[in-house]
Design an enzyme around this catalytic site. Structure first.
Site, PDB file in Angstrom:
ATOM      1  N   ASN A 128       0.754  -1.150  -0.036  1.00  0.00           N
ATOM      2  CA  ASN A 128       0.091  -0.029  -0.013  1.00  0.00           C
ATOM      3  C   ASN A 128       0.815   1.353  -0.002  1.00  0.00           C
ATOM      4  O   ASN A 128       2.107   1.156   0.107  1.00  0.00           O
ATOM      5  CB  ASN A 128      -0.725  -0.057   1.139  1.00  0.00           C
ATOM      6  CG  ASN A 128      -0.306  -0.141   2.581  1.00  0.00           C
ATOM      7  OD1 ASN A 128       0.631   0.779   2.927  1.00  0.00           O
ATOM      8  ND2 ASN A 128      -0.467  -1.118   3.018  1.00  0.00           N
ATOM      9  N   LYS A 188       8.722 -16.617 -10.825  1.00  0.00           N
ATOM     10  CA  LYS A 188       7.781 -15.503 -11.216  1.00  0.00           C
ATOM     11  C   LYS A 188       6.814 -16.376 -12.142  1.00  0.00           C
ATOM     12  O   LYS A 188       7.180 -17.112 -12.906  1.00  0.00           O
ATOM     13  CB  LYS A 188       8.796 -14.706 -12.215  1.00  0.00           C
ATOM     14  CG  LYS A 188       8.181 -13.705 -12.739  1.00  0.00           C
ATOM     15  CD  LYS A 188       9.256 -12.707 -13.442  1.00  0.00           C
ATOM     16  CE  LYS A 188       8.611 -11.633 -14.413  1.00  0.00           C
ATOM     17  NZ  LYS A 188       9.135 -11.300 -15.463  1.00  0.00           N
ATOM     18  N   ASP A 243      -5.360  -9.792  12.828  1.00  0.00           N
ATOM     19  CA  ASP A 243      -5.242  -8.275  13.203  1.00  0.00           C
ATOM     20  C   ASP A 243      -4.421  -7.986  14.514  1.00  0.00           C
ATOM     21  O   ASP A 243      -4.684  -8.541  15.646  1.00  0.00           O
ATOM     22  CB  ASP A 243      -6.886  -8.096  13.674  1.00  0.00           C
ATOM     23  CG  ASP A 243      -7.128  -6.665  14.054  1.00  0.00           C
ATOM     24  OD1 ASP A 243      -5.868  -5.903  14.652  1.00  0.00           O
ATOM     25  OD2 ASP A 243      -8.175  -5.998  14.037  1.00  0.00           O
ATOM     26  N   PHE A 265      -4.318   3.514  14.746  1.00  0.00           N
ATOM     27  CA  PHE A 265      -4.245   4.564  13.855  1.00  0.00           C
ATOM     28  C   PHE A 265      -5.473   4.060  12.711  1.00  0.00           C
ATOM     29  O   PHE A 265      -5.176   3.111  12.306  1.00  0.00           O
ATOM     30  CB  PHE A 265      -3.175   4.810  12.841  1.00  0.00           C
ATOM     31  CG  PHE A 265      -2.128   5.641  13.737  1.00  0.00           C
ATOM     32  CD1 PHE A 265      -1.701   5.464  15.003  1.00  0.00           C
ATOM     33  CD2 PHE A 265      -1.764   6.862  13.075  1.00  0.00           C
ATOM     34  CE1 PHE A 265      -0.782   6.517  15.769  1.00  0.00           C
ATOM     35  CE2 PHE A 265      -1.032   8.085  13.841  1.00  0.00           C
ATOM     36  CZ  PHE A 265      -0.632   7.874  14.982  1.00  0.00           C
TER      37      PHE A 265
END
Ligand code: CTP
Length: 404
Positions: A210, A289, A307, A324
């Site tokens: 991300n 790959k 989590d 956060f």
């Protein structure tokens, strides 16, 4: 932060090549919320101009004892009385010799002698000058006199030689200064922080990650360190260097982050989960790959990650937990729901589109007393405010637990 609450530092710049780093140092200190007043020796002006440092600090630069801008002509007194510290960076061998012997023959050396505040000195010189017995004597004397030496470091020098005497990087001097000035709100507390993104492999070269840069988590680590905490940082892949003094563990995947947290959490009084942890990982990533095929579509099977924060908060004796929440809408509602679901005392909420990768952040703090909105500010400033809030809640939790 109002102007009157800003910490003020006087930055002294003396005549060495490393003076070019002083410009970046001013920028970093100002970004962290410190007001900077620059004083330069005349030799420093041969390396970098007062105009540059004036523009970056937003304050006129002083170079001369006889400066008509100071009404009573007492620049050596007036410039330091409201300062939390003087930082001399770079400090040449000559300037260190002056400090060690109490000489006062220009504005900077005179105001150092007349100061009431702490003095931090970042030496910068050729390795032979640093190794010279006279400089060694002077450095030892400065420490005996209660000054703080920042560095020097070892490495390539402007003269082409390699060795001890290089000035620390601007970021290291800024970190040390900020830490020196911060109130020791978390003195003795052990703080475990996660930061950055995670990377979940698809095959040998590809993966899912991300946009988290790690800047907020690293700023929180610096602020906790400055507040006197012992800080352990578990970091995903980022292009940031760990703050000096932090115990760093590098990981890639959420599963590795979970393992590292499990190992270290028993030693933590406070757990701050800043990392943008991937909620899913690829089921059975390929060892080699994946080659392009003629198939029109390729599907990835994803399985959930643990989590981590939820797991820590559910421990029998959890540390004080801070989460956060990055949301793209309905910030306070979603963040408060998340805080309750994870059963944690404090959630820091920010809009992902404002926070991710940026140098500034605007956050909202959600705790049992309600919602506290902080102003948009550089991440270092926001981190200091978050740490101050954590310290307050952590203290009252400790006091509550201590009651019979
Ligand atoms: N977190 C965690 N482990 C995960 C996912 C999140 O420890 N697998 C932590 C984050 O570090 C953050 C908090 O949980 O402190 C909230 O993360 P966020 O991604 O906003 O929330 P999620 O619980 O993943 O919920 P959602 O993705 O549905 O918004």
């Amino acid at each position: 932060m109002t102007d009157s609450s800003r910490k003020k530092v006087l930055l002294g710049v003396t005549g060495g090549v490393a003076a070019y780093k002083s410009a970046e140092l001013v920028r970093l200190l100002v970004r962290s919320g410190i007001e900077v007043q620059v004083v330069m020796t005349s030799a420093a002006c041969g390396f970098i101009t007062p105009a540059t440092l004036q523009a970056l600090s937003g304050n006129p630069v002083f170079t001369d004892m006889w400066d008509a801008r100071i009404a009573n002509n007492m620049a050596h007194i007036d410039l330091t009385r409201d300062k939390a510290a003087i930082v001399v960076a770079p400090a040449t061998a000559d300037f260190m010799a002056k400090l060690a012997n109490g000489l006062a023959d220009d504005l900077l050396s005179t105001l150092c002698l007349a100061r009431e505040c702490p003095l931090l000195v970042a030496p910068a010189m050729n390795r032979q000058m640093w190794d010279n017995p006279a400089t060694r004597r002077n450095a030892a004397q400065l420490e005996r006199d209660g000054l703080t030496l920042l560095g020097p470091a070892s490495g390539d020098q402007a003269c082409g030689e390699t060795g001890m005497g290089r000035m620390l990087e601007a970021q290291e001097i800024a970190d040390a200064t900020i830490a020196f000035l911060a109130p020791k709100l978390l003195k003795g507390a052990r703080v475990l922080i996660t930061a950055g993104p995670t990377f979940e492999a698809i095959d040998a070269v590809r993966g899912i990650t991300n946009r988290s840069s790690g800047k907020m988590g690293y700023a929180v680590a610096r602020a906790a360190l400055g507040a006197g905490a012992k800080v352990a940082l578990i970091s995903g892949p980022v292009s940031l260097s760990a703050p000096a003094g932090v115990d760093i563990t590098h990981i890639e995947t959420a599963a590795q982050m979970f393992e590292a947290v499990k190992k270290q959490v028993a030693n933590a009084d406070i757990f701050i989960s800043v990392a943008a942890v991937a909620d899913y990982q690829v089921d059975q990533p390929r060892e080699h790959k994946v080659k392009k095929s003629d198939e029109a579509q390729l599907s990835l099977q994803l399985v959930p990650n643990p989590d981590i924060l939820g797991w820590v908060a559910a421990r029998p004796k959890p540390p004080f937990c801070v989460g956060f929440a990055a949301e793209s809408r309905n910030l306070d509602t979603y963040a408060e729901q998340k805080r309750r679901r994870k059963n944690i005392p404090l959630m820091v909420a920010n809009l992902a589109q404002h926070a991710i990768g940026a140098d500034d952040n605007e956050v909202m703090l959600l705790d049992d007393t309600g919602t506290h909105q902080l102003d948009r500010a550089p991440k270092d400033v926001v981190a200091q405010q978050i740490i101050a809030h954590i310290a307050k809640l952590y203290d009252s939790t400790k006091k509550r637990k201590a009651k019979p």
